[in-house]
Structures are given as C-alpha cells and as structure tokens.
Design an enzyme around this catalytic site. Sequence first.
Site: not given
Length: 603
Positions: A390, A440, A489, A517, A560
């Site tokens: 971030q 991921e 996310d 975001c 966000e």
Amino acid sequence: MAKGNVTVSEIKTEENENSAVSEEYAYLDRGGFSSEKYKIEVRGLPKFYGIAELKKLMNQKLSLNTSKIKRPKNGSHWLYACFQNDEERTKAIEALNGYSWKGKTLIAEVAKPAPDPLVRKRKQEEDSNGQEKKKKEDSNKSQEERLADATTPYWNVPYDEQLKLKEKEIKHILMKFDNEIWKIAKERRTSIEAQRKNHNGLSFELKPIQKSPVTEGYRNKCEFTVGIDEETKLPTVGFRLGSYATGTVAVAPIQSLIHISEPTKKAVLLFQEFVRASGLAPFSPADYSGHWRCLTVRHSHHSGDIMLIVTMHPQDLTPEGLGKIKKELAEHFSSDESVACNVKSVYFELFTKRRVGEDAAKPEYVTGATHIVDTILGRQFRISPQAFFQINTAGADILYQSAIELSQVTKESTIVDICCGTGTIGLCFAKHCGKVLGLELIAEAVKDAKANAELNNIENCEFFTGKAEDILPSVLARATGEDIIAIVDPPRAGLHTRAVTQLRNTKKVKRLIYISCSPASAVKNFIDLSRPSSKTLRGAPFLPVRAVPVDMFPHTKHVELAILFEREEKSTPDLVETTPQVEDNIPNENVNVECKNENHVSI
C-alpha cells in the site's frame, strides 16, 4: 490563373490539408507496433460485463488474438479491440459481428486509427484561434500549478473539504450498486426499502470516511518519467504535465508536489544528475528514440531506506555498453551524497513490450540491499522491486485495522486472503484468528509473503501460488472450522468472475471483506456477490452490511473502500459445496500466474 472551376490557391490548400492529415497518421508506419493500426469497434455490449469475460470470449471461445482492449471511461456499451495484423482483424470482425453474447447481439466494424495527438495539438496551436485559447488557459498558471493539477487535483482544497467530496462520491457509487440490487432482487425490495430508512438512503451502513494520518509526503512508491522540461529544455526526472493522448510529452520537476516525501525528491535529483551527465537522451514516445525511460522510487517510512529501479530503452546499446551503465550507476549511488540520502538498494531493468507472468521483464540487482523493510500494524514487511505494498503506510494501518474490525474475526476463524500479494493483510490478521490461507498469482510475491511470515515469527499462515479463479476451491478445502472469512483485495479492475462464482458457491464462507482502490470499477463484483441465486451462482448471495471509506490518497480524487458482506441466512435448496480434494488441486508453488497487479498502487 484558374484550372477549370478550381483556383490554384484552392488546389494548394487541398494539398496542404492532405499533407497535414498524412502527417497525423505517419506514426502508423514508424518503427514499432501501434495498437491503432488494426483496430475494430465493438458495439451492442451488455450493461454489465467484465473485461476478463470479454477476453475469454474473444481469445478462448472464438480463438481471436486480441492485443489490446480499449474501453471508454464514460460508457461500457462499446469499445475498441486491437490486433496485430489485418488478417487477425478481419477474422475478429467475421466472428464478432452478429454474435449473441449475454442476450445482446454484437456489432463489429473496422475502426479508424486515432490521429497522433502531438501532431494534432501542434496544428491547433499553429492556428491563431488555438494560440489565443492556449495563452488564455495557461497565462494564469505556472508550470508548478499545472503539474499539481495533473497529479494532485485537490492540492488547493482544504483537507476536510476533500473528505466531504470523497464521501459524496463513494455514496454515489454505492447508491448505484444498491439500486441495481433493488432492480434484480425483487424478493428483497421490501427489506431494502426498510433498511434505506435507517441508513440515509442506502440499504446498509456507510461509516464516515477515515482520515489519513499523514497528508503530506505520504507516498512510499512513485514512478517518475524521464523527459524534457519544456521550460529549461533539459532532461528531467518528474511527472508528465498530461497524457500523450492529450498531446503532452513534456515532463516537469516534482520538487513542489506535496504528496511526495523529501527523501524521495532528493533521490530523484541524484538520478537526474546521472541522466544529464550520461550523454544519453530520454526516451521519446513521439518517435521512439532515446534511452532513459523512468525511475521508480520505493521509500520505507519506517526505516527511511530508499530503493531505486532504473528503467531504460536499450536501443542499439551493446551488452558491454549496458554493463558500463550499470557499473556507473553502482558507483554513482555509492557516493557520500547518496548514502546521506539513504539510497540502500538499486535495480536496473530494460524497457520491453509490457508483459505479465513469467514473460515479464525482471529488474536486475545492481548494488546495495536486495530489499527494504517497512511496517504496518507493528508487522515488518520486506519490499522487493515488484512487490505490492500500500502506497500510504500510515493509511494502511487505518485500512487494515478497519478490515479487522469489520470482519468480526475470532480465534476460531480461518482467513482466506485472496490476491494476498506479499501477505500484508493476512499477516496483520494472523494474531486475531486461528489460521490464514493466502493465494496470489505472482510467485515472487508468494516468496515474499513466506519470508514476511518468518520475519515476524508467524506460524499460522500458508501461502499458495496461482490464479484465484483456479486454485480458490482447493485452498478453501484446507479451511477448517465453521467461521471462514474471505478477504478480497484485487487489482483495480476487480476480481475475476469465476473467483466470484467460487465464493458464491462455497457455502462455508460466511463473511467477506472486499477492499477496493477503485470502487467504481468493482461495482460489477459487488452486484455479482449480492445478486439472487441462479444456475451459475448457486450459493446464497452475500449481502452488504457495512462500508468504510479510507482516505489513502490525500489531495487526489481516489479513495479506498472496505465493505463487509455477509451470507444471506435463508436456506437455498441448490446451495452446493464445490471444493475438490486438496492434494489434487494445489499447483506447484513455482507456477507463475498472476493475481495482484502492480498497477494497483500506481495512483
């Protein structure tokens, strides 16, 4: 003298106009591939669809070779698709024109390439009216103000007023989402209308926006362009005053910008000195000449350490020439001035056509440390050149703490961290829950996540490599207990539709935290999570309960958003469990497929 009914002056005027038009399209025949050359326009698209869905239709189902899809900002019922050659473009038109997709009949036609924005802008400025208009627009603004407008449009708006503007925009986006659910979930309309009386027009709670703890110098990562300053005419490391599409390639210095830290500004000046002394020109997007492309600066706000990633276009430089440049970079950033600036790590990469996954260019280590370290909620995280982190470290404390509170996590909970990146969210949850399972796309990020778990002595986390839509069922099969919480996310474009389907169809996931975001881009995901059950979305819907906006980007329009979704409690006859056996479906952890996009932080 006349020629028939046409005067010589008219002929010359026509010749000049044709010459000007051909100049606007000269870039199509210049070196390098242009996505404008073989372009089609596709119309009649459905109201809601994902770019990933469209790419799957084109590239997999219809066997087309799409190189780029360009969707307009205002409106989603048409777009441009680009191809590598005329044969592929013709094939695409034949396949798409008249094709029925999601109840809509598509129309596909050849699209004219766009004129070169730089040439068009120059022609407009040569016109006397254009010159007067430009002078009028620019006469009252300095270059510093123009750059501030381009990068931090709220730079001259009081911070409390910025927050009000962002709250208003978030509510507008959520109202759009809420209204769509009202339209498609007829059986829930009475409940939605009742809830709206309690939540100021929304069917769920919207909490007040959370302020950023710091509003100046907060960015821990910036990507700077190397170009020519239109005032000094010198090679400069900074930001563009506008986009190429608007006819702007000039770069302005960033020393006056309030969202960039002072150490970052010093590092930029150090590299700028190197560029000017190198004798090599900045890369020009107008004619593809030049070498220096960009500089990425990563700054740990915890330790103060700085990492630099230098990117250049090799052009005709030999391996020996490139080796000399890397050696000079190492020497330059080993100077006393560089040490005083806390430059601890330098990487070098060659600019090539943008690729992802295993084919993506990897930065090459030059000198110093291989990583820098930063801290969120008391946890330490190592940062590698391509790692997601971030961009507002202090703001991340607020965002992740908000997610923890929204989730109602307990020691009996299992957290499934989807698109986990380097593990930041999951590792911050670790001490509050029984287990964390992260997945991921980027293999290097998974390595970082495991290293971060070890760095913080955390033992209740596991991380897996793969596309969320492919390995999510197998990862969910490892989740034990009755309280399974999913944390999402994703990149700016949102979560793949198949991943949403997997979440919907896995009944043991009771709650879901969606962090975005770009909330406007994520509305389709919100709708698919909440829409009534169907043949595809067999599981009971997730209903929005509470939303918390967090200002991670002061002085910009971005914000966000974290939303808590809870599984609808009523029983659903065709709710099924779709998680297959674990041992057959977790891919090898070296498989390199992507979930977290680095563009996620380039705001």
